[in-house]
Scaffold this motif. Structure first.
Motif, short mmCIF file in Angstrom:
data_model
loop_
_atom_site.label_atom_id
_atom_site.label_comp_id
_atom_site.label_asym_id
_atom_site.label_seq_id
_atom_site.Cartn_x
_atom_site.Cartn_y
_atom_site.Cartn_z
N ILE A 1 3.88 11.65 -5.72
CA ILE A 1 3.83 10.19 -5.84
C ILE A 1 3.17 9.63 -4.59
O ILE A 1 3.47 10.06 -3.48
N LYS B 1 1.47 5.76 -2.85
CA LYS B 1 1.44 4.31 -2.99
C LYS B 1 0.42 3.73 -2.03
O LYS B 1 0.10 4.32 -0.99
N VAL C 1 1.16 2.27 -7.41
CA VAL C 1 1.90 3.52 -7.29
C VAL C 1 1.28 4.52 -8.25
O VAL C 1 1.10 4.23 -9.44
N TYR D 1 8.34 2.82 -5.80
CA TYR D 1 8.13 4.12 -5.15
C TYR D 1 9.47 4.74 -4.77
O TYR D 1 9.71 5.94 -5.01
N ASN E 1 11.26 8.11 -6.46
CA ASN E 1 11.56 9.23 -5.57
C ASN E 1 13.05 9.58 -5.59
O ASN E 1 13.43 10.75 -5.54
#
Length: 205
Positions: A137, A139, A149, A190, A194
């Motif tokens: 991931i 951003k 994102v 984000y 996560n």
């Protein structure tokens, strides 16, 4: 007209797409007032040169710039040949921004406890990815706290066209990763995803 910025309306878009025991953690939409991307530093000059040359060609072969009456005018194939380039140039210069604005207003994002979901056109087109399968991931956050994102990895050349209204030009570099473009609270999204990856036992990147 229904306000698509309403949380309830956004959740309703995804209601019939949820799996058993799946709950929505967050929903959002692209900010329709975000027009430009970093790629436009290149794309805008390129589109102006393309469109300018195409218009110049059409005007020239149609005799608006030079007197071609002595030679009976150009063959009809010349202006027909240039017409597609003019149309593409118009799209490059301005049409893509209208398309992007339309797409922003008809795109919906959701994070559930299991997946990320992207709907275009009130769920007529759905992209879904299980959170535990997301390899990485990333951003990017702008000065106005609006950000993007990205859930996955793609060829870096794809980003020359991503979220510009010209995504089809990047298709030769492979499929893009699922992404939430131009959203408020990108930092929060984000962190939510996560945390869900941590809860599923996936390693964070």
């Amino acid at each position: 007209m229904v306000d698509t910025n309403d949380e309830y309306v956004r959740q309703e878009v995804f209601r019939n797409e949820l799996l058993s025991d799946e709950t929505i953690q967050w929903t959002g939409q692209p900010d329709p007032y975000v027009i430009f991307t970093k790629a436009d530093i290149f794309l805008i000059p390129f589109s102006l040169m393309w469109g300018g040359f195409a218009v110049f060609w059409e005007l020239a072969v149609l005799g608006f710039l030079f007197d071609s009456s002595k030679h009976g005018g150009p063959p009809i194939i010349f202006p027909l040949f240039g017409l597609p380039f003019v149309l593409v140039g118009i799209y490059f210069i301005i049409g893509r921004f209208f398309f992007k604005a339309w797409k922003q207003r008809h795109t919906f994002y959701a994070v559930t406890n299991k997946r990320i979901l992207i709907a275009i056109g009130n769920a007529k087109s759905i992209q879904a990815v299980f959170i535990k399968s997301i390899p990485s991931i990333s951003k990017s956050i702008g000065a106005n706290r609006i950000g993007t994102v990205v859930f996955g990895i793609s060829n870096s050349r794809w980003w020359d066209y991503a979220n510009t209204g010209m995504e089809w030009m990047g298709s030769r570099y492979g499929p893009p990763p699922p992404s939430f473009y131009d959203i408020a609270g990108a930092d929060s999204v984000y962190n939510i995803v996560n945390q869900l990856r941590d809860d599923s036992g996936e390693k964070r990147f």
